[in-house]
Enzyme design. Structure first.
Site, PDB file in Angstrom:
ATOM      1  N   LYS A 109       0.815  -1.219   0.000  1.00  0.00           N
ATOM      2  CA  LYS A 109       0.000   0.000   0.000  1.00  0.00           C
ATOM      3  C   LYS A 109       0.849   1.270   0.000  1.00  0.00           C
ATOM      4  CE  LYS A 109      -4.041  -2.139   2.045  1.00  0.00           C
ATOM      5  NZ  LYS A 109      -4.955  -2.226   3.192  1.00  0.00           N
ATOM      6  N   ASP A 153      -5.347   0.334  12.227  1.00  0.00           N
ATOM      7  CA  ASP A 153      -6.618  -0.325  12.525  1.00  0.00           C
ATOM      8  C   ASP A 153      -6.529  -1.067  13.853  1.00  0.00           C
ATOM      9  OD1 ASP A 153      -4.882  -2.321  11.912  1.00  0.00           O
ATOM     10  OD2 ASP A 153      -6.071  -3.213  10.308  1.00  0.00           O
ATOM     11  N   CYS A 210     -13.563  -3.757  11.176  1.00  0.00           N
ATOM     12  CA  CYS A 210     -14.136  -3.697   9.836  1.00  0.00           C
ATOM     13  C   CYS A 210     -14.480  -5.107   9.350  1.00  0.00           C
ATOM     14  CB  CYS A 210     -13.174  -3.053   8.862  1.00  0.00           C
ATOM     15  SG  CYS A 210     -12.745  -1.403   9.358  1.00  0.00           S
TER      16      CYS A 210
END
Ligand SMILES: [Zn+2]
Length: 366
Positions: A109, A153, A210
Site C-alpha cells: 500500500k 486499525d 471492519c
C-alpha cells in the site's frame, strides 16, 4: 530517496530546457494552491509552513488513504507513508488511493500510495515505508517528523504512537472508523489529554472491527476530513492553532448520533502523560507473531533478507508462486503467504499462530 525520484520521473513531463524552470515551478505552485491561499485561515504564510512540514501517516488503509490524499493535495511538503500491508480487491470500496491494477499486482500500500500521489502532486516528497511500526523501529521510522497521523486499525499501534508522541512531546491525531461511525482526537502532549488519559487500557472483548461490522466509506472520509483539517491548523500554527478541537469527537453518519467528550486537559494520574510509564514503547511482552484481522497471521521477521528469484524457484514445486520487486506471493491451498523483502510474512487462511509459524518454518526458514 531513489524510489521517490524514480516515482516522480515516471509521471513528470520532460523539463523544458529554457533555464526558467525554477520560476515556472514557483508559478505553477502558486497557481496550484491559489484557492487554499485565498482561505484566510491559511494564507500565503500558512502555505509556506505547509510546504516545509514533515508529516507521517501510520497505516495507509481507508483512513490513511484519505488523509494522505487530502494533505498531499493541500501541499504538505513531506509525507512519510508507513504501511505493512498490500492492496487487495476488498480494499477498493473505501481505500481511495488504490485501483484494480494495484490489487492485481498485490502492491504494498505504501508503494501504491506513493505512485498515485506522484501522479497528482509531483511537487511534494513522498517517503513510502513498507514496514510494520513496532518499538524496535519507531525511532527510525518517525525520525524528523513533526506531526503523526493515525491511519492504523489497531490499538496496539495506537498506544505505541501515543507513548512515543508523549515521550517526545510531538503532536499526533487519533482517527478510527468502523461501521457507520468515526472517532477522532487531537493529542498535543502537556496541553491536551492523551489517548491513555481517555482509554487507559485497550478495549477488550467487544472491539468491533471492519471484519465484523463492515464499514461505510463515507464514515472514513468524514473522520479523515476532520483529522486532516486539524492537522492543517497544527501545521500552520499561530491563530490557526487556537481553533484546534479539544474533544474526543464521535459521529455516526447513519444514525446522525454524535458526541464529544472533553479532552482539554491531561489526566494527572495517566499512565503515559502523568506517570511517564511508556510500557508500549518499551515493547514489553510484544509477541513475535500476531493476528492481523481477516483470517490472517503476521510473522514479524525482519532480519532475514529474502532473494525473491531464489525463493520463487524453491517454492515452485509446492504451489503457485509469483513475485514483483516488493512482494512474493505463494499459494499453498488453503493458505496464501505474502512475503516481504525483510522476511516479514502475512499468512492468510488461518488464525492459528502455530499453523502459521510451521508453514513459515517449512517454506521460508525457522
Ligand atoms: Zn495521558
Amino acid at each position: 530517496m531513489a524510489l521517490v525520484t524514480s516515482l516522480a520521473r515516471e509521471t513528470q513531463p520532460e523539463r523544458q530546457p529554457d533555464g526558467n524552470s525554477q520560476s515556472s515551478a514557483e508559478q505553477s505552485s502558486a497557481d496550484r494552491y491559489s484557492r487554499q491561499v485565498l482561505f484566510r485561515g491559511i494564507g500565503a504564510e500558512g502555505q509556506r509552513k505547509l510546504a516545509a512540514a514533515r508529516v507521517a501517516i501510520v497505516g495507509c488503509g481507508a483512513t490513511g488513504s484519505a488523509l494522505a490524499g487530502l494533505l498531499a493535495r493541500a501541499g504538505v511538503g513531506t509525507l512519510r507513508i508507513i504501511d505493512r500491508d498490500y492492496v487487495e480487491p476488498s480494499n477498493l470500496q473505501r481505500q481511495s488511493l488504490f485501483d484494480e491494477a494495484d490489487a492485481a499486482e498485490s502492491l504494498p500500500k505504501a508503494i501504491a500510495a506513493a505512485r498515485k500521489i506522484a501522479a497528482f502532486n509531483s511537487q511534494i516528497v513522498i517517503e513510502p515505508k513498507v514496514d510494520d511500526l513496532v518499538p524496535a523501529n519507531i525511532e527510525a521510522l518517525l525520525q524528523g517528523i513533526e506531526l503523526i497521523l493515525d491511519g492504523t486499525d489497531n490499538f496496539e499501534t495506537r498506544y505505541l504512537i501515543n507513548d512515543y508522541a508523549v515521550d517526545r512531546s510531538r503532536p499526533w491525531i487519533y482517527s478510527a472508523a468502523v461501521g457507520s461511525y468515526g472517532l477522532t482526537l487531537n493529542v498535543v502532549p502537556a496541553q491536551t489529554a492523551c489517548l491513555a488519559c481517555i482509554f487507559p487500557d485497550s478495549p477488550r472483548g467487544m472491539v468491533e472491527t471492519c471484519e465484523t461490522s463492515g464499514i461505510l466509506n463515507s464514515a472514513v472520509n468524514l473522520v479523515a476530513s476532520i483529522a486532516a483539517t486539524e492537522a492543517l491548523k497544527l501545521l500552520v500554527g499561530g491563530d490557526a492553532e487556537t481553533h484546534m478541537r479539544r474533544t474526543l469527537l464521535s459521529f455516526d453518519v447513519w444514525t446522525n448520533e454524535h458526541s464529544e467528550i472533553s479532552a482539554a486537559k491531561p489526566r494527572p494520574d495517566c499512565r503515559a502523560c502523568g506517570e511517564r510509564d511508556f510500557v508500549h514503547l518499551a515493547g514489553e511482552g510484544r509477541p513475535h507473531i500476531t493476528l492481523c484481522g481477516r483470517n490472517s497471521v503476521q510473522i514479524h521477521e525482519r532480519e532475514r533478507p529474502i532473494d525473491f528469484a531464489e525463493m520463487e524457484l524453491r517454492l515452485q514445486p509446492h504451489g503457485v508462486v509469483r513475485h514483483n520487486d516488493f512482494v512474493l506471493k505463494f499459494w499453498h491451498d488453503p493458505y496464501e503467504m505474502t512475503l516481504f523483502p525483510d522476511g516479514r510474512a502475512i499468512i492468510k487462511g488461518t488464525t492459528d499462530t502455530a499453523v502459521a509459524r510451521s508453514l513459515y518454518a517449512r517454506y521460508v526458514g525457522s
